[in-house]
Design a protein around this motif. Structure first.
Motif, PDB file in Angstrom:
ATOM      1  N   LEU A   1       0.845  -1.199   0.000  1.00 10.35           N
ATOM      2  CA  LEU A   1       0.000   0.000   0.000  1.00 10.35           C
ATOM      3  C   LEU A   1       0.878   1.246   0.000  1.00 10.35           C
ATOM      4  O   LEU A   1       0.636   2.204  -0.745  1.00 10.35           O
ATOM      5  CB  LEU A   1      -0.919  -0.015   1.224  1.00 10.35           C
ATOM      6  CG  LEU A   1      -2.222   0.778   1.146  1.00 10.35           C
ATOM      7  CD1 LEU A   1      -3.103   0.266   0.026  1.00 10.35           C
ATOM      8  CD2 LEU A   1      -2.970   0.685   2.467  1.00 10.35           C
ATOM      9  N   GLY A   2       1.921   1.227   0.837  1.00 11.23           N
ATOM     10  CA  GLY A   2       2.855   2.350   0.873  1.00 11.23           C
ATOM     11  C   GLY A   2       3.548   2.532  -0.459  1.00 11.23           C
ATOM     12  O   GLY A   2       3.759   3.669  -0.913  1.00 11.23           O
ATOM     13  N   GLU A   3       3.922   1.435  -1.109  1.00 12.41           N
ATOM     14  CA  GLU A   3       4.568   1.499  -2.424  1.00 12.41           C
ATOM     15  C   GLU A   3       3.647   2.148  -3.451  1.00 12.41           C
ATOM     16  O   GLU A   3       4.074   2.987  -4.255  1.00 12.41           O
ATOM     17  CB  GLU A   3       4.923   0.075  -2.868  1.00 12.41           C
ATOM     18  CG  GLU A   3       5.618  -0.007  -4.212  1.00 12.41           C
ATOM     19  CD  GLU A   3       5.851  -1.443  -4.648  1.00 12.41           C
ATOM     20  OE1 GLU A   3       5.936  -1.672  -5.873  1.00 12.41           O
ATOM     21  OE2 GLU A   3       5.937  -2.347  -3.784  1.00 12.41           O
ATOM     22  N   ALA A   4       2.362   1.776  -3.422  1.00 18.14           N
ATOM     23  CA  ALA A   4       1.398   2.353  -4.359  1.00 18.14           C
ATOM     24  C   ALA A   4       1.206   3.841  -4.099  1.00 18.14           C
ATOM     25  O   ALA A   4       1.104   4.648  -5.034  1.00 18.14           O
ATOM     26  CB  ALA A   4       0.067   1.622  -4.253  1.00 18.14           C
ATOM     27  N   PHE A   5       1.162   4.229  -2.810  1.00 15.67           N
ATOM     28  CA  PHE A   5       0.989   5.641  -2.454  1.00 15.67           C
ATOM     29  C   PHE A   5       2.172   6.484  -2.914  1.00 15.67           C
ATOM     30  O   PHE A   5       2.012   7.639  -3.315  1.00 15.67           O
ATOM     31  CB  PHE A   5       0.818   5.795  -0.938  1.00 15.67           C
ATOM     32  CG  PHE A   5      -0.539   5.391  -0.419  1.00 15.67           C
ATOM     33  CD1 PHE A   5      -1.464   4.773  -1.243  1.00 15.67           C
ATOM     34  CD2 PHE A   5      -0.881   5.622   0.903  1.00 15.67           C
ATOM     35  CE1 PHE A   5      -2.706   4.407  -0.759  1.00 15.67           C
ATOM     36  CE2 PHE A   5      -2.124   5.255   1.399  1.00 15.67           C
ATOM     37  CZ  PHE A   5      -3.038   4.643   0.568  1.00 15.67           C
ATOM     38  N   CYS A   6       3.378   5.937  -2.823  1.00 19.99           N
ATOM     39  CA  CYS A   6       4.591   6.708  -3.106  1.00 19.99           C
ATOM     40  C   CYS A   6       4.970   6.719  -4.584  1.00 19.99           C
ATOM     41  O   CYS A   6       5.940   7.385  -4.968  1.00 19.99           O
ATOM     42  CB  CYS A   6       5.755   6.164  -2.286  1.00 19.99           C
ATOM     43  SG  CYS A   6       5.592   6.499  -0.522  1.00 19.99           S
ATOM     44  N   SER A   7       4.228   5.996  -5.407  1.00 20.75           N
ATOM     45  CA  SER A   7       4.543   5.972  -6.833  1.00 20.75           C
ATOM     46  C   SER A   7       4.299   7.348  -7.458  1.00 20.75           C
ATOM     47  O   SER A   7       3.294   8.013  -7.167  1.00 20.75           O
ATOM     48  CB  SER A   7       3.679   4.921  -7.539  1.00 20.75           C
ATOM     49  OG  SER A   7       3.880   4.965  -8.930  1.00 20.75           O
ATOM     50  N   LYS A   8       5.231   7.784  -8.299  1.00 22.23           N
ATOM     51  CA  LYS A   8       5.082   9.076  -8.980  1.00 22.23           C
ATOM     52  C   LYS A   8       3.941   9.050  -9.986  1.00 22.23           C
ATOM     53  O   LYS A   8       3.297  10.060 -10.260  1.00 22.23           O
ATOM     54  CB  LYS A   8       6.385   9.438  -9.711  1.00 22.23           C
ATOM     55  CG  LYS A   8       7.594   9.577  -8.802  1.00 22.23           C
ATOM     56  CD  LYS A   8       7.482  10.782  -7.898  1.00 22.23           C
ATOM     57  CE  LYS A   8       8.754  10.955  -7.059  1.00 22.23           C
ATOM     58  NZ  LYS A   8       8.638  12.070  -6.102  1.00 22.23           N
ATOM     59  N   GLU A   9       3.691   7.846 -10.568  1.00 17.82           N
ATOM     60  CA  GLU A   9       2.620   7.698 -11.548  1.00 17.82           C
ATOM     61  C   GLU A   9       1.526   6.816 -10.965  1.00 17.82           C
ATOM     62  O   GLU A   9       1.767   6.002 -10.077  1.00 17.82           O
ATOM     63  CB  GLU A   9       3.167   7.083 -12.839  1.00 17.82           C
ATOM     64  CG  GLU A   9       4.204   7.952 -13.537  1.00 17.82           C
ATOM     65  CD  GLU A   9       4.684   7.347 -14.835  1.00 17.82           C
ATOM     66  OE1 GLU A   9       4.307   6.190 -15.135  1.00 17.82           O
ATOM     67  OE2 GLU A   9       5.444   8.015 -15.552  1.00 17.82           O
ATOM     68  N   GLN A  10       0.335   6.970 -11.483  1.00 19.44           N
ATOM     69  CA  GLN A  10      -0.788   6.167 -10.999  1.00 19.44           C
ATOM     70  C   GLN A  10      -0.538   4.687 -11.282  1.00 19.44           C
ATOM     71  O   GLN A  10      -0.132   4.301 -12.370  1.00 19.44           O
ATOM     72  CB  GLN A  10      -2.092   6.595 -11.680  1.00 19.44           C
ATOM     73  CG  GLN A  10      -3.327   5.909 -11.096  1.00 19.44           C
ATOM     74  CD  GLN A  10      -4.607   6.336 -11.781  1.00 19.44           C
ATOM     75  OE1 GLN A  10      -4.680   6.393 -13.013  1.00 19.44           O
ATOM     76  NE2 GLN A  10      -5.623   6.663 -11.009  1.00 19.44           N
ATOM     77  N   VAL A  11      -0.803   3.850 -10.262  1.00 18.63           N
ATOM     78  CA  VAL A  11      -0.635   2.405 -10.413  1.00 18.63           C
ATOM     79  C   VAL A  11      -1.984   1.730 -10.181  1.00 18.63           C
ATOM     80  O   VAL A  11      -2.934   2.334  -9.683  1.00 18.63           O
ATOM     81  CB  VAL A  11       0.405   1.842  -9.420  1.00 18.63           C
ATOM     82  CG1 VAL A  11       1.749   2.520  -9.612  1.00 18.63           C
ATOM     83  CG2 VAL A  11      -0.082   1.989  -7.970  1.00 18.63           C
ATOM     84  N   VAL A  12      -2.046   0.457 -10.552  1.00 18.44           N
ATOM     85  CA  VAL A  12      -3.192  -0.385 -10.204  1.00 18.44           C
ATOM     86  C   VAL A  12      -2.781  -1.204  -8.989  1.00 18.44           C
ATOM     87  O   VAL A  12      -1.782  -1.931  -9.029  1.00 18.44           O
ATOM     88  CB  VAL A  12      -3.583  -1.317 -11.370  1.00 18.44           C
ATOM     89  CG1 VAL A  12      -4.736  -2.235 -10.952  1.00 18.44           C
ATOM     90  CG2 VAL A  12      -3.966  -0.513 -12.603  1.00 18.44           C
ATOM     91  N   LEU A  13      -3.496  -1.043  -7.887  1.00 19.47           N
ATOM     92  CA  LEU A  13      -3.203  -1.778  -6.654  1.00 19.47           C
ATOM     93  C   LEU A  13      -4.224  -2.897  -6.493  1.00 19.47           C
ATOM     94  O   LEU A  13      -5.423  -2.637  -6.388  1.00 19.47           O
ATOM     95  CB  LEU A  13      -3.255  -0.843  -5.445  1.00 19.47           C
ATOM     96  CG  LEU A  13      -3.173  -1.531  -4.068  1.00 19.47           C
ATOM     97  CD1 LEU A  13      -1.826  -2.237  -3.891  1.00 19.47           C
ATOM     98  CD2 LEU A  13      -3.413  -0.524  -2.948  1.00 19.47           C
ATOM     99  N   LEU A  14      -3.755  -4.130  -6.490  1.00 16.83           N
ATOM    100  CA  LEU A  14      -4.624  -5.287  -6.272  1.00 16.83           C
ATOM    101  C   LEU A  14      -4.464  -5.772  -4.831  1.00 16.83           C
ATOM    102  O   LEU A  14      -3.370  -6.161  -4.419  1.00 16.83           O
ATOM    103  CB  LEU A  14      -4.250  -6.416  -7.245  1.00 16.83           C
ATOM    104  CG  LEU A  14      -4.912  -7.783  -6.981  1.00 16.83           C
ATOM    105  CD1 LEU A  14      -6.433  -7.685  -7.102  1.00 16.83           C
ATOM    106  CD2 LEU A  14      -4.349  -8.840  -7.916  1.00 16.83           C
TER     107      LEU A  14
END
Length: 274
Positions: A103-116
């Motif tokens: 979750l932290g990795e998805a939040f810190c991404s510079k670009e929008q990601v898909v989090l499953l």
């Protein structure tokens, strides 16, 4: 031209209802909660969204022991204690001992990601409630560093459930919900053709008739799914099975059915059909 709406992919056949649910969830910036029996493509949906929209996929696989904290960050206090005992440098830098979770990795991404968040119902009952703030506000606090981690770009969140446990109402209110119905024969034919380019039409029809006949037998406990029919076709091709024997004998039934009781039920029904 960059695709901004999910319209399925060459390798993932989605119904109109499912595509609409995905696009509504993206537009409303809410998690999409996907339920459906095993083998209906719940996990593969997130992969397909990532490919279709050209976005990185971050997968958080939930287990019975998973805690909400695991998805945010982990503070390695043991390693810090070890380093302090041996006089290693950088012990005062707590940030060095903080590792972000999925979750932290998805939040810190510079670009929008898909989090499953895959199979959310495997964890204990408090797990979904423990994520309410983070999924709502897209941020969390790290007390060890007195730092708030906030999503730079809100991820597209896909949550899957096999309905093993009831999810809390407060959690459900924050999600867009979609139940993936098991594909009908027409949609299943499309799915199969994605996996097999030049499948003989007679073989396809015999397989579909046999497969849906098995699924409608009331005593079958674990009905065969999409992944099983794909494997079964492959087994029939490799085995060089006579097409006319498929419905009569159901060769390689162990590819379709995974319980002794279901195999026995199938054999009984084959005998009756004869």
């Amino acid at each position: 031209m960059k695709q901004t709406r999910f319209l399925g992919t060459e390798n993932y056949v989605a119904s109109d209802e499912l595509m609409n649910a995905v696009n509504i969830a993206i537009a409303l910036e809410k998690p999409l909660l996907i339920k459906g029996e095993p083998g209906t493509g719940k996990t593969m949906l997130a992969q397909a969204i990532g490919r279709a929209l050209n976005k990185k996929l971050v997968i958080w696989n939930i287990k019975s022991t998973t805690k909400a904290q695991d998805g945010l960050y982990v503070y390695d206090v043991v390693q810090r204690l070890y380093d302090s005992q041996f006089g290693n440098e950088g012990v005062d830098n707590i940030q060095k001992y903080i590792t972000l979770g999925k979750l932290g990795e998805a939040f810190c991404s510079k670009e929008q990601v898909v989090l499953l968040i895959d199979e959310v119902d495997k964890a204990d009952l408090e797990f979904p409630n423990d994520l309410l703030w983070e999924l709502d506000k897209m941020e969390f606090y790290i007390p060890e560093t007195k730092e708030t981690v906030q999503a730079e770009t809100r991820p597209i969140v896909i949550i899957t459930s096999n309905a093993e446990k009831e999810l809390p109402d407060a959690f459900l209110r924050r999600c867009i919900f979609h139940y993936i119905e098991f594909p009908g024969q027409e949609l299943m034919e499309e799915i199969i053709k994605v996996h097999f380019d030049n499948l003989e039409n007679k073989l396809l029809q015999e397989v579909l008739d046999a497969f849906y006949w098995i699924r409608q037998i009331p005593q079958i406990q674990k009905k065969p799914s999409t992944s099983e029919i794909i494997d079964w076709i492959q087994a029939l091709i490799i085995g060089g099975i006579d097409i006319d024997r498929i419905k009569e004998e159901i060769p390689f039934s162990g590819v379709l059915l995974k319980k002794n009781e279901d195999v026995d039920v199938l054999q009984t029904n084959i005998g009756r059909a004869r």
